[in-house]
Write a protein that holds these residues in place. Structure first.
Motif, PDB file in Angstrom:
ATOM      1  N   PHE A   6       0.826  -1.202   0.000  1.00 48.28           N
ATOM      2  CA  PHE A   6       0.000   0.000   0.000  1.00 48.28           C
ATOM      3  C   PHE A   6       0.865   1.259   0.000  1.00 48.28           C
ATOM      4  N   VAL A   7       1.920   1.272   0.800  1.00 49.76           N
ATOM      5  CA  VAL A   7       2.795   2.447   0.858  1.00 49.76           C
ATOM      6  C   VAL A   7       3.501   2.653  -0.477  1.00 49.76           C
ATOM      7  N   VAL A   8       3.955   1.581  -1.095  1.00 50.33           N
ATOM      8  CA  VAL A   8       4.622   1.706  -2.396  1.00 50.33           C
ATOM      9  C   VAL A   8       3.646   2.241  -3.439  1.00 50.33           C
ATOM     10  N   LEU A   9       2.422   1.721  -3.464  1.00 51.24           N
ATOM     11  CA  LEU A   9       1.434   2.214  -4.424  1.00 51.24           C
ATOM     12  C   LEU A   9       1.101   3.680  -4.177  1.00 51.24           C
ATOM     13  N   LEU A  10       0.985   4.067  -2.930  1.00 52.92           N
ATOM     14  CA  LEU A  10       0.707   5.460  -2.602  1.00 52.92           C
ATOM     15  C   LEU A  10       1.872   6.351  -3.022  1.00 52.92           C
ATOM     16  N   MET A  11       3.100   5.883  -2.816  1.00 53.88           N
ATOM     17  CA  MET A  11       4.265   6.650  -3.251  1.00 53.88           C
ATOM     18  C   MET A  11       4.276   6.819  -4.765  1.00 53.88           C
ATOM     19  N   LEU A  12       3.970   5.764  -5.493  1.00 54.31           N
ATOM     20  CA  LEU A  12       3.929   5.859  -6.952  1.00 54.31           C
ATOM     21  C   LEU A  12       2.854   6.837  -7.417  1.00 54.31           C
ATOM     22  N   PHE A  13       1.697   6.809  -6.777  1.00 55.17           N
ATOM     23  CA  PHE A  13       0.611   7.722  -7.133  1.00 55.17           C
ATOM     24  C   PHE A  13       1.000   9.173  -6.882  1.00 55.17           C
ATOM     25  N   ILE A  14       1.547   9.455  -5.708  1.00 55.94           N
ATOM     26  CA  ILE A  14       1.929  10.829  -5.371  1.00 55.94           C
ATOM     27  C   ILE A  14       3.067  11.303  -6.262  1.00 55.94           C
ATOM     28  N   THR A  15       4.023  10.427  -6.548  1.00 50.19           N
ATOM     29  CA  THR A  15       5.139  10.795  -7.428  1.00 50.19           C
ATOM     30  C   THR A  15       4.650  11.107  -8.830  1.00 50.19           C
ATOM     31  N   SER A  16       3.734  10.290  -9.352  1.00 52.49           N
ATOM     32  CA  SER A  16       3.207  10.550 -10.696  1.00 52.49           C
ATOM     33  C   SER A  16       2.405  11.850 -10.718  1.00 52.49           C
ATOM     34  N   LEU A  17       1.649  12.130  -9.675  1.00 52.61           N
ATOM     35  CA  LEU A  17       0.946  13.415  -9.600  1.00 52.61           C
ATOM     36  C   LEU A  17       1.931  14.577  -9.597  1.00 52.61           C
ATOM     37  N   ASP A  18       3.005  14.457  -8.819  1.00 56.32           N
ATOM     38  CA  ASP A  18       3.997  15.519  -8.717  1.00 56.32           C
ATOM     39  C   ASP A  18       4.658  15.778 -10.070  1.00 56.32           C
ATOM     40  N   PHE A  19       5.123  14.710 -10.727  1.00 53.14           N
ATOM     41  CA  PHE A  19       5.764  14.896 -12.026  1.00 53.14           C
ATOM     42  C   PHE A  19       4.773  15.370 -13.080  1.00 53.14           C
ATOM     43  N   GLY A  20       3.566  14.823 -13.048  1.00 47.93           N
ATOM     44  CA  GLY A  20       2.563  15.225 -14.036  1.00 47.93           C
ATOM     45  C   GLY A  20       2.170  16.680 -13.903  1.00 47.93           C
ATOM     46  N   LEU A  21       1.902  17.113 -12.686  1.00 48.98           N
ATOM     47  CA  LEU A  21       1.541  18.516 -12.481  1.00 48.98           C
ATOM     48  C   LEU A  21       2.719  19.442 -12.726  1.00 48.98           C
ATOM     49  N   GLY A  22       3.929  18.987 -12.412  1.00 46.45           N
ATOM     50  CA  GLY A  22       5.122  19.786 -12.716  1.00 46.45           C
ATOM     51  C   GLY A  22       5.296  19.975 -14.204  1.00 46.45           C
ATOM     52  N   ARG A  23       5.101  18.906 -14.965  1.00 48.32           N
ATOM     53  CA  ARG A  23       5.216  19.009 -16.424  1.00 48.32           C
ATOM     54  C   ARG A  23       4.108  19.906 -16.989  1.00 48.32           C
ATOM     55  N   LEU A  24       2.903  19.818 -16.423  1.00 46.61           N
ATOM     56  CA  LEU A  24       1.802  20.670 -16.847  1.00 46.61           C
ATOM     57  C   LEU A  24       2.123  22.144 -16.609  1.00 46.61           C
ATOM     58  N   MET A  25       2.704  22.464 -15.456  1.00 44.93           N
ATOM     59  CA  MET A  25       3.062  23.848 -15.159  1.00 44.93           C
ATOM     60  C   MET A  25       4.144  24.355 -16.102  1.00 44.93           C
ATOM     61  N   VAL A  26       5.128  23.496 -16.417  1.00 47.83           N
ATOM     62  CA  VAL A  26       6.189  23.897 -17.369  1.00 47.83           C
ATOM     63  C   VAL A  26       5.573  24.129 -18.739  1.00 47.83           C
TER      64      VAL A  26
END
Length: 77
Positions: free
Chosen positions: A53-73
């Motif tokens: 569960f922790v690994v899946l949550l980390m993957l979800f939060i990481t993908s959100l972070d990179f995705g939103l970062g790329r969107l802002m760029v």
């Protein structure tokens, strides 16, 4: 006059503080004695489930972070 007589009837005196502390400690030990430790197999199963569960949550939060970062760029250059 009837009101004051009824007020005394409904009043319940609490035991003193030492009796209440003793009662609390006694009840605490009664509740602790009901606790059952998990077996090794149960502990391993729950540990693996929490780890996944922790690994899946980390993957979800990481993908959100990179995705939103790329969107802002993309939006703001």
């Amino acid at each position: 006059m009837a009101k004051s007589e009824n007020a005394n009837v409904g009043k319940v005196s609490k035991p003193n503080v030492f009796v209440r502390i003793g009662m609390f400690v006694r009840q605490m030990f009664q509740e602790i004695s009901k606790v059952v430790a998990p077996s090794g197999k149960e502990l391993l199963g729950w540990s693996v489930a929490v780890f996944i569960f922790v690994v899946l949550l980390m993957l979800f939060i990481t993908s959100l972070d990179f995705g939103l970062g790329r969107l802002m760029v993309t939006l703001f250059g």
